[in-house]
Design an enzyme around this catalytic site. Sequence first.
Site, PDB file in Angstrom:
ATOM      1  N   GLN A  98      90.661 -79.595  14.463  1.00 32.41           N
ATOM      2  CA  GLN A  98      91.312 -78.723  15.431  1.00 32.41           C
ATOM      3  C   GLN A  98      92.828 -78.736  15.277  1.00 32.41           C
ATOM      4  O   GLN A  98      93.403 -79.597  14.620  1.00 32.41           O
ATOM      5  CB  GLN A  98      90.950 -79.154  16.847  1.00 32.41           C
ATOM      6  CG  GLN A  98      91.349 -80.587  17.178  1.00 32.41           C
ATOM      7  CD  GLN A  98      90.821 -81.058  18.515  1.00 32.41           C
ATOM      8  OE1 GLN A  98      91.566 -81.202  19.468  1.00 32.41           O
ATOM      9  NE2 GLN A  98      89.502 -81.291  18.590  1.00 32.41           N
ATOM     10  N   HIS A 100      96.545 -77.246  17.728  1.00 34.16           N
ATOM     11  CA  HIS A 100      97.012 -76.792  19.037  1.00 34.16           C
ATOM     12  C   HIS A 100      98.217 -75.875  18.870  1.00 34.16           C
ATOM     13  O   HIS A 100      99.006 -76.024  17.927  1.00 34.16           O
ATOM     14  CB  HIS A 100      97.379 -77.991  19.911  1.00 34.16           C
ATOM     15  CG  HIS A 100      96.286 -79.016  19.994  1.00 34.16           C
ATOM     16  ND1 HIS A 100      95.074 -78.758  20.585  1.00 34.16           N
ATOM     17  CD2 HIS A 100      96.219 -80.295  19.529  1.00 34.16           C
ATOM     18  CE1 HIS A 100      94.308 -79.839  20.498  1.00 34.16           C
ATOM     19  NE2 HIS A 100      94.977 -80.774  19.848  1.00 34.16           N
ATOM     20  N   GLU A 135     100.518 -83.982  20.797  1.00 39.83           N
ATOM     21  CA  GLU A 135      99.807 -85.232  21.032  1.00 39.83           C
ATOM     22  C   GLU A 135     100.456 -86.365  20.242  1.00 39.83           C
ATOM     23  O   GLU A 135     101.027 -86.138  19.171  1.00 39.83           O
ATOM     24  CB  GLU A 135      98.339 -85.126  20.578  1.00 39.83           C
ATOM     25  CG  GLU A 135      97.536 -84.063  21.264  1.00 39.83           C
ATOM     26  CD  GLU A 135      96.121 -83.926  20.702  1.00 39.83           C
ATOM     27  OE1 GLU A 135      95.326 -83.215  21.311  1.00 39.83           O
ATOM     28  OE2 GLU A 135      95.831 -84.524  19.631  1.00 39.83           O
ATOM     29  N   ARG A 283      89.715 -74.576  17.210  1.00 37.41           N
ATOM     30  CA  ARG A 283      88.838 -75.397  16.379  1.00 37.41           C
ATOM     31  C   ARG A 283      88.652 -74.783  15.002  1.00 37.41           C
ATOM     32  O   ARG A 283      88.675 -73.566  14.839  1.00 37.41           O
ATOM     33  CB  ARG A 283      87.499 -75.608  17.074  1.00 37.41           C
ATOM     34  CG  ARG A 283      87.624 -76.450  18.355  1.00 37.41           C
ATOM     35  CD  ARG A 283      86.282 -76.655  19.027  1.00 37.41           C
ATOM     36  NE  ARG A 283      86.434 -77.523  20.199  1.00 37.41           N
ATOM     37  CZ  ARG A 283      86.744 -77.075  21.421  1.00 37.41           C
ATOM     38  NH1 ARG A 283      86.914 -75.764  21.612  1.00 37.41           N
ATOM     39  NH2 ARG A 283      86.882 -77.908  22.425  1.00 37.41           N
TER      40      ARG A 283
END
Length: 416
Positions: A98, A100, A135, A283
């Site tokens: 995945q 983002h 992240e 994804r």
Amino acid sequence: MELLRNAVRPYAWGSRTAIADLLGRPVPTPHPEAELWMGAHPGDPSRVVRPDGDEVSLLSLLEEDPARHLGPVCVQRWGGRLPFLLKVLAADEPLSLQAHPSAEQAAEGFRREEEAGIARNAPNRNYPDPTAKPELVCALTEFHALAGFREARRTVQLLDELAVPSLRAHRELLAAQPDADGLRALFTTWITLPETYLREVQPELLEACVEHVRGHGEFALECRTVLELGEAYPHDAGVLASLLLNRVVLQPGEAIFLPAGNLHAYLNGTAIEILANSDNILRCGLTPKHVDVPELLRVLDFACGDMRVLKGESLDANLTAYRAPADEFELSRLDWTPAESGVVHLDSPGPQILLCTKGSIRLTSSTHNGSVPRELRLERGQSVWLAASDPAVQVRPADLDGDGRAQVFRAAAGAF
């Protein structure tokens, strides 16, 4: 300064031991436990435990009095929303491949899907909110991941080592343009291959990986990963895509930052993860869930090279900070040993969450406007909410664990 009770998320890829052991519960658990969430995510907010034992949702507290809990700077920047989510992530099986979006991509995608009338909980929704989702993951145990595109010439070398006949033309495509544009072309080719072709090429690829591992080849770790993914996700284009990515192994205390557009998959291990409080995921594969290839290609960053492993910046004998270019969060780690048992002073104009991961610690609040100092003991697996309006706290070890250590992770809002 109040204890938190946090939600455990039971995803199928989770561990039956790691989170339960951290929380002092019996192991193994009946079902996998994948993530422990600390924060105010609407899907599963933490609950603040009052001194009398009553509990209230942290999300409700933020809605009732954002200025007190978040502070004026955080409110001005993020509204009444806690900008970060802190997790313990425990993976026994790979997560989906995945990426983002950036803040601009998320805002535009959210607006586009709202105008199209796609329900926010629809399975084909890419942007349930208008915010970015950077992240940072910091290993508690040895932690394995795929992250970022490997330097293109190294991937050509990997394809040469495997020498899969049906991938020869694809190898030539990248060799002719060993850069971000070449990676985009090859990735786009692979991610759009029909399943009939994948059924033909994957057995050849897996056989080549077996031979490479048996011969103790240079890319044995990468090939083992392909074999594991191929067994779990047969005929999935994500198995091919994994050949293009850096295979990362983090030791405890090491971290990687995953910016917008970084293609990644966590494979196994236990880690602390801090991320922007968003659900926006594009994804790529290794999942039965929705994959929107055109939108994924719009978001991905094909810049290639080694992933930078963060060791953390030592601020003093007990405090290490993980610097990352994310306004939403800041992660730091507090450690004590018998030789380094000093007091750490924590003060912030914004909200903080502390999680004890080793031993136990004692927090003492400073006096503030005539207030009486409070003291709180935090055991392994427990966490505490520090509102922006709370006075500064002194943190010290109460008990060291069997290895002679106490450890706390601190999550805070960034951009102060």
